[in-house]
Design a protein around this motif. Structure first.
Motif, PDB file in Angstrom:
ATOM      1  N   TYR A 173       0.845  -1.184   0.000  1.00 52.93           N
ATOM      2  CA  TYR A 173       0.000   0.000   0.000  1.00 52.93           C
ATOM      3  C   TYR A 173       0.881   1.234   0.000  1.00 52.93           C
ATOM      4  N   ALA A 174       0.619   2.147  -0.901  1.00 55.64           N
ATOM      5  CA  ALA A 174       1.345   3.407  -1.038  1.00 55.64           C
ATOM      6  C   ALA A 174       2.783   3.144  -1.480  1.00 55.64           C
ATOM      7  N   GLY A 175       3.586   4.186  -1.490  1.00 57.41           N
ATOM      8  CA  GLY A 175       4.960   4.077  -1.964  1.00 57.41           C
ATOM      9  C   GLY A 175       5.888   3.471  -0.930  1.00 57.41           C
ATOM     10  N   ALA A 176       7.108   3.207  -1.367  1.00 58.55           N
ATOM     11  CA  ALA A 176       8.110   2.615  -0.485  1.00 58.55           C
ATOM     12  C   ALA A 176       9.290   3.569  -0.349  1.00 58.55           C
ATOM     13  N   LEU A 177       9.931   3.519   0.797  1.00 58.47           N
ATOM     14  CA  LEU A 177      11.134   4.303   1.059  1.00 58.47           C
ATOM     15  C   LEU A 177      12.255   3.313   1.371  1.00 58.47           C
ATOM     16  N   PHE A 178      13.310   3.337   0.561  1.00 60.41           N
ATOM     17  CA  PHE A 178      14.404   2.373   0.682  1.00 60.41           C
ATOM     18  C   PHE A 178      13.888   0.928   0.637  1.00 60.41           C
ATOM     19  N   GLY A 179      12.862   0.706  -0.181  1.00 58.92           N
ATOM     20  CA  GLY A 179      12.338  -0.636  -0.379  1.00 58.92           C
ATOM     21  C   GLY A 179      11.316  -1.092   0.651  1.00 58.92           C
TER      22      GLY A 179
ATOM     23  N   HIS B 217       7.730  -0.215   2.915  1.00 60.71           N
ATOM     24  CA  HIS B 217       6.540   0.626   2.996  1.00 60.71           C
ATOM     25  C   HIS B 217       6.437   1.254   4.383  1.00 60.71           C
ATOM     26  N   LEU B 218       5.602   2.280   4.500  1.00 60.83           N
ATOM     27  CA  LEU B 218       5.469   3.030   5.746  1.00 60.83           C
ATOM     28  C   LEU B 218       5.106   2.129   6.923  1.00 60.83           C
ATOM     29  N   TYR B 219       4.201   1.172   6.712  1.00 62.35           N
ATOM     30  CA  TYR B 219       3.793   0.300   7.811  1.00 62.35           C
ATOM     31  C   TYR B 219       4.939  -0.617   8.252  1.00 62.35           C
ATOM     32  N   THR B 220       5.839  -0.957   7.337  1.00 56.12           N
ATOM     33  CA  THR B 220       7.013  -1.745   7.718  1.00 56.12           C
ATOM     34  C   THR B 220       7.974  -0.888   8.524  1.00 56.12           C
ATOM     35  N   TRP B 221       8.179   0.352   8.093  1.00 57.27           N
ATOM     36  CA  TRP B 221       9.012   1.275   8.870  1.00 57.27           C
ATOM     37  C   TRP B 221       8.408   1.503  10.247  1.00 57.27           C
ATOM     38  N   ALA B 222       7.085   1.560  10.324  1.00 55.57           N
ATOM     39  CA  ALA B 222       6.432   1.737  11.626  1.00 55.57           C
ATOM     40  C   ALA B 222       6.713   0.542  12.528  1.00 55.57           C
ATOM     41  N   ALA B 223       6.657  -0.662  11.976  1.00 51.69           N
ATOM     42  CA  ALA B 223       6.941  -1.862  12.774  1.00 51.69           C
ATOM     43  C   ALA B 223       8.375  -1.837  13.295  1.00 51.69           C
ATOM     44  N   VAL B 224       9.325  -1.432  12.444  1.00 51.11           N
ATOM     45  CA  VAL B 224      10.727  -1.312  12.867  1.00 51.11           C
ATOM     46  C   VAL B 224      10.864  -0.251  13.957  1.00 51.11           C
ATOM     47  N   THR B 225      10.195   0.882  13.759  1.00 55.52           N
ATOM     48  CA  THR B 225      10.254   1.974  14.737  1.00 55.52           C
ATOM     49  C   THR B 225       9.664   1.547  16.068  1.00 55.52           C
ATOM     50  N   PHE B 226       8.548   0.837  16.040  1.00 55.21           N
ATOM     51  CA  PHE B 226       7.950   0.361  17.292  1.00 55.21           C
ATOM     52  C   PHE B 226       8.873  -0.620  18.006  1.00 55.21           C
ATOM     53  N   PHE B 227       9.539  -1.485  17.242  1.00 52.52           N
ATOM     54  CA  PHE B 227      10.491  -2.416  17.851  1.00 52.52           C
ATOM     55  C   PHE B 227      11.604  -1.638  18.549  1.00 52.52           C
ATOM     56  N   LEU B 228      12.156  -0.634  17.872  1.00 54.58           N
ATOM     57  CA  LEU B 228      13.231   0.161  18.465  1.00 54.58           C
ATOM     58  C   LEU B 228      12.742   0.972  19.663  1.00 54.58           C
ATOM     59  N   ALA B 229      11.506   1.480  19.595  1.00 57.41           N
ATOM     60  CA  ALA B 229      10.940   2.224  20.727  1.00 57.41           C
ATOM     61  C   ALA B 229      10.745   1.316  21.931  1.00 57.41           C
ATOM     62  N   ALA B 230      10.270   0.093  21.690  1.00 59.83           N
ATOM     63  CA  ALA B 230      10.097  -0.862  22.792  1.00 59.83           C
ATOM     64  C   ALA B 230      11.448  -1.235  23.388  1.00 59.83           C
ATOM     65  N   LEU B 231      12.450  -1.400  22.538  1.00 60.20           N
ATOM     66  CA  LEU B 231      13.800  -1.699  23.016  1.00 60.20           C
ATOM     67  C   LEU B 231      14.344  -0.554  23.870  1.00 60.20           C
ATOM     68  N   ALA B 232      14.186   0.687  23.401  1.00 63.99           N
ATOM     69  CA  ALA B 232      14.655   1.855  24.155  1.00 63.99           C
ATOM     70  C   ALA B 232      13.936   1.965  25.495  1.00 63.99           C
ATOM     71  N   ALA B 233      12.625   1.742  25.488  1.00 63.36           N
ATOM     72  CA  ALA B 233      11.856   1.813  26.731  1.00 63.36           C
ATOM     73  C   ALA B 233      12.303   0.728  27.697  1.00 63.36           C
ATOM     74  N   GLY B 234      12.510  -0.476  27.195  1.00 63.59           N
ATOM     75  CA  GLY B 234      12.963  -1.572  28.051  1.00 63.59           C
ATOM     76  C   GLY B 234      14.318  -1.288  28.672  1.00 63.59           C
ATOM     77  N   VAL B 235      15.252  -0.773  27.879  1.00 62.94           N
ATOM     78  CA  VAL B 235      16.578  -0.433  28.399  1.00 62.94           C
ATOM     79  C   VAL B 235      16.466   0.648  29.472  1.00 62.94           C
ATOM     80  N   ASN B 236      15.650   1.664  29.226  1.00 58.99           N
ATOM     81  CA  ASN B 236      15.472   2.727  30.220  1.00 58.99           C
ATOM     82  C   ASN B 236      14.833   2.201  31.491  1.00 58.99           C
ATOM     83  N   LEU B 237      13.904   1.270  31.371  1.00 67.29           N
ATOM     84  CA  LEU B 237      13.292   0.685  32.564  1.00 67.29           C
ATOM     85  C   LEU B 237      14.312  -0.135  33.355  1.00 67.29           C
ATOM     86  N   VAL B 238      15.166  -0.875  32.661  1.00 61.29           N
ATOM     87  CA  VAL B 238      16.197  -1.655  33.342  1.00 61.29           C
ATOM     88  C   VAL B 238      17.176  -0.729  34.066  1.00 61.29           C
TER      89      VAL B 238
END
Length: 161
Positions: free
Chosen positions: A69-75, A77-98
Motif C-alpha cells: 500500500y502506497a509508496g516505499a522508502l528504501f524498499g 513501505h510506511l507500515y514496515t518502517w512503523a513496525a521497525v520503529t515500534f520495535f526500536l521504541a520498545a527496546l529503548a523503553a525496556g533499556v530505560n526501565l532496566v
C-alpha cells in the motif's frame, strides 16, 4: 493512510507521550524513579500495541502478488518502517526501565536553562506532530465514522465538492 496506519500513528504518538511526560515533569524539578518508570512504561505498552497493529498491516500486504500500500522508502513501505520503529521504541523503553535505578538523580533540566529550553522545544515539536496528524486524519476521513480500507483521496474535500 488506512485504518491500521492511522492506528499506528496514534500509538506512535502515545509511545512518545511517555518520554514527554518525563520531560515535562523534569522542567518542574527532580523526577522520581516511579515517574521515570511510569513514563517509559507508557512508551513500552504503546510501542508493543503499535507494533502489533503495524505487524498486522505488514501481514496484510505480504502475499507475493500484492504490491503493498502506497509508496516505499528504501524498499520498505510506511507500515514496515512503523513496525521497525515500534520495535526500536520498545527496546529503548525496556533499556530505560532496566536502568531506571541508575538514572538517579533526575534533575538536570531543573538546574540548566539550556535543557529547560530544549525540553520546551521538544514538547512543542511533539504537540505540532500530534495536531498535524489529527488534522491529516480528519481530512482523510472527513465526517465519516469509518475510513475506507485504502483511501485514495481526502474524504473531507470529496464531501464538500
Amino acid at each position: 493512510m488506512s485504518h491500521s496506519a492511522s492506528a499506528a500513528a496514534v500509538f506512535m504518538l502515545l509511545s512518545a507521550l511517555g518520554p514527554a511526560m518525563i520531560i515535562a515533569r523534569s522542567r518542574k524539578g527532580p523526577v522520581t524513579t516511579a515517574e521515570f518508570a511510569s513514563g517509559w512504561g507508557v512508551a513500552l505498552v504503546s510501542a508493543l500495541i503499535g507494533g502489533t497493529v503495524s505487524g498486522a498491516q505488514v501481514l496484510m500486504h505480504i502475499v507475493p502478488p500484492d504490491p503493498g500500500y502506497a509508496g516505499a522508502l528504501f524498499g520498505l513501505h510506511l507500515y514496515t518502517w512503523a513496525a521497525v520503529t515500534f520495535f526500536l521504541a520498545a527496546l529503548a523503553a525496556g533499556v530505560n526501565l532496566v536502568l531506571a535505578g541508575a538514572a538517579q538523580p533526575l534533575d538536570a533540566a531543573a538546574g540548566s536553562p539550556a535543557l529547560r529550553r530544549t525540553a520546551a522545544v521538544t514538547l512543542g515539536v511533539l504537540a505540532f506532530f500530534a495536531v498535524s496528524n489529527l488534522v491529516a486524519c480528519f481530512l482523510l476521513q472527513g465526517f465519516h465514522w469509518q475510513m475506507t480500507g485504502d483511501p485514495t483521496g481526502y474524504q473531507f474535500f470529496t464531501c464538500l465538492f
